[in-house]
Design a protein around this motif. Structure first.
Motif, PDB file in Angstrom:
ATOM      1  N   THR A  14       6.916  26.461  43.013  1.00 56.66           N
ATOM      2  CA  THR A  14       5.816  26.177  43.930  1.00 56.66           C
ATOM      3  C   THR A  14       6.134  24.944  44.767  1.00 56.66           C
ATOM      4  O   THR A  14       6.024  24.972  45.993  1.00 56.66           O
ATOM      5  CB  THR A  14       4.505  25.972  43.157  1.00 56.66           C
ATOM      6  N   LEU A  15       6.520  23.875  44.126  1.00 54.68           N
ATOM      7  CA  LEU A  15       6.948  22.649  44.819  1.00 54.68           C
ATOM      8  C   LEU A  15       8.452  22.448  44.631  1.00 54.68           C
ATOM      9  O   LEU A  15       9.192  22.299  45.602  1.00 54.68           O
ATOM     10  CB  LEU A  15       6.183  21.436  44.279  1.00 54.68           C
ATOM     11  N   THR A 112       7.099  20.200  51.396  1.00 54.28           N
ATOM     12  CA  THR A 112       6.479  19.707  50.166  1.00 54.28           C
ATOM     13  C   THR A 112       5.988  18.276  50.308  1.00 54.28           C
ATOM     14  O   THR A 112       4.816  17.973  50.042  1.00 54.28           O
ATOM     15  CB  THR A 112       7.470  19.807  48.987  1.00 54.28           C
ATOM     16  N   HIS A 113       6.856  17.372  50.722  1.00 61.03           N
ATOM     17  CA  HIS A 113       6.466  15.963  50.795  1.00 61.03           C
ATOM     18  C   HIS A 113       5.423  15.716  51.884  1.00 61.03           C
ATOM     19  O   HIS A 113       4.470  14.948  51.677  1.00 61.03           O
ATOM     20  CB  HIS A 113       7.697  15.093  51.022  1.00 61.03           C
ATOM     21  N   GLU A 114       5.582  16.365  53.015  1.00 65.18           N
ATOM     22  CA  GLU A 114       4.628  16.174  54.102  1.00 65.18           C
ATOM     23  C   GLU A 114       3.228  16.642  53.703  1.00 65.18           C
ATOM     24  O   GLU A 114       2.226  15.956  53.956  1.00 65.18           O
ATOM     25  CB  GLU A 114       5.079  16.934  55.353  1.00 65.18           C
ATOM     26  N   VAL A 115       3.160  17.782  53.053  1.00 69.82           N
ATOM     27  CA  VAL A 115       1.859  18.333  52.664  1.00 69.82           C
ATOM     28  C   VAL A 115       1.225  17.509  51.545  1.00 69.82           C
ATOM     29  O   VAL A 115       0.020  17.224  51.569  1.00 69.82           O
ATOM     30  CB  VAL A 115       2.003  19.811  52.255  1.00 69.82           C
ATOM     31  N   LEU A 116       2.021  17.117  50.553  1.00 70.25           N
ATOM     32  CA  LEU A 116       1.465  16.309  49.469  1.00 70.25           C
ATOM     33  C   LEU A 116       0.984  14.954  49.970  1.00 70.25           C
ATOM     34  O   LEU A 116      -0.057  14.453  49.516  1.00 70.25           O
ATOM     35  CB  LEU A 116       2.503  16.129  48.364  1.00 70.25           C
ATOM     36  N   LEU A 224       3.932  26.129  52.355  1.00 71.98           N
ATOM     37  CA  LEU A 224       3.030  25.059  51.913  1.00 71.98           C
ATOM     38  C   LEU A 224       2.288  24.404  53.075  1.00 71.98           C
ATOM     39  O   LEU A 224       1.166  23.915  52.913  1.00 71.98           O
ATOM     40  CB  LEU A 224       3.814  24.006  51.127  1.00 71.98           C
ATOM     41  N   SER A 225       2.887  24.423  54.253  1.00 74.54           N
ATOM     42  CA  SER A 225       2.218  23.812  55.412  1.00 74.54           C
ATOM     43  C   SER A 225       0.904  24.496  55.734  1.00 74.54           C
ATOM     44  O   SER A 225       0.016  23.890  56.366  1.00 74.54           O
ATOM     45  CB  SER A 225       3.143  23.871  56.629  1.00 74.54           C
TER      46      SER A 225
END
Length: 231
Positions: A14-15, A112-116, A224-225
Motif C-alpha cells: 500500500t505504501l 507516498t511521501h507527498e500524500v502522507l 495514492l494521489s
C-alpha cells in the motif's frame, strides 16, 4: 461527505512497495548464494516460484494455519525444491539473509511521501499491519515513513490478524478513535477492506493494477494521489 479524524494505513503493498523491494532482495540472494550454479533455473524463475509459494504461505498464516516461524522456515526450502534443489543444498542462511536485507529496502509507491505529508496536516495517521513486528519498524525507518504515524499496530502486538475484526477494534482502542470517524486504506480486499467493514470502519481499496472485483467498498483508488480528492 463524512468527516474523518483518524486514517489507518496498511504498509506492505500500500505504501511500502513490497514487490519491488522483494525483487531486488531476491536477485541479491540469487547472486550471493550462487544459485545459478545449479544451471536449471534463472533469477526470474527463482523469483516467480518464490512469489507464488510465499503468497500461498501468507494466506495460511493469515488464516492462523501456520506460524510465523513455519512461514519463514519453509518458504525457501519449498521454492528451491520446486526448482529441483534438494533440501541438503539449500543455503543455510538464505531465510535469515532475506529477513535481514528486505526491510532495509526503501522503495515506496508513487506520491507516498507527498500524500502522507498532506494528510498529516489534516488527520491523525496510524498503521495497522499483519507484517512481522521485528521488520516493520525497520521498513518504516529505511523508507523515511516513521514520522508520519502516531501509532503502529501489528498483529503480534494485538494478538489478532487482519481481517479479524478484533484487530481493528484493538487499533481503535489503542488510538482512542471511534469507528465512525475512521478510514482504513489498504490493498487487500479481504484483510483491509472486509476486515474494516466488519468493524464498522469505512475503507479505501488501493487497487493500482485496477483488478476487476465485485466488492462493495467505500472508496477505490489506483494511485495514492487520488486520496487528496476526497480527504
Amino acid at each position: 461527505m463524512k468527516t474523518y479524524r483518524h486514517l489507518f494505513f496498511d504498509l506492505d503493498h500500500t505504501l511500502w512497495d513490497f514487490e519491488k523491494n522483494a525483487d531486488e532482495t531476491l536477485r541479491h540472494l540469487f547472486e550471493q548464494h550462487t544459485l545459478g550454479r545449479h544451471g536449471t533455473f534463472t533469477a526470474d524463475e527463482f523469483i516467480g516460484v518464490y512469489s507464488r509459494i510465499n503468497h500461498a504461505l501468507w494466506r495460511l498464516y493469515q488464516a492462523n494455519k501456520i506460524s510465523q516461524r513455519q512461514l519463514r522456515e519453509v518458504r525457501f526450502v519449498r521454492t528451491l525444491a520446486k526448482l529441483g534443489v534438494p533440501e541438503s543444498e539449500v543455503p543455510a542462511t538464505i531465510s535469515e539473509d532475506f529477513t535481514a536485507i528486505l526491510p532495509r529496502k526503501s522503495a515506496v509507491f508513487p506520491f507516498t511521501h507527498e500524500v502522507l505529508a498532506y494528510l498529516r496536516e489534516r488527520y491523525t495517521l496510524h498503521l495497522i499491519t499483519n507484517g512481522f513486528q521485528d521488520v516493520q519498524h525497520i521498513k518504516l525507518t529505511s523508507s523515511n515513513l516513521t514520522d508520519y504515524f502516531q501509532e503502529v499496530i501489528t498483529s503480534e502486538h494485538s494478538g489478532f490478524l487482519k481481517p479479524d475484526r478484533r484487530m481493528f477494534e484493538h487499533a481503535l482502542r489503542c488510538t482512542g478513535a471511534n469507528a465512525d470517524e475512521s478510514l482504513m486504506i489498504g490493498d487487500n480486499l479481504e484483510c483491509d477492506v472486509l476486515g474494516a467493514y466488519n468493524a464498522g470502519i469505512d475503507q479505501v481499496y488501493f487497487n493500482p493494477d485496477k483488478r476487476r472485483h465485485f466488492a462493495d467498498v467505500t472508496y477505490e483508488i489506483s494511485c495514492l494521489s487520488e486520496l487528496k480528492a476526497f480527504l
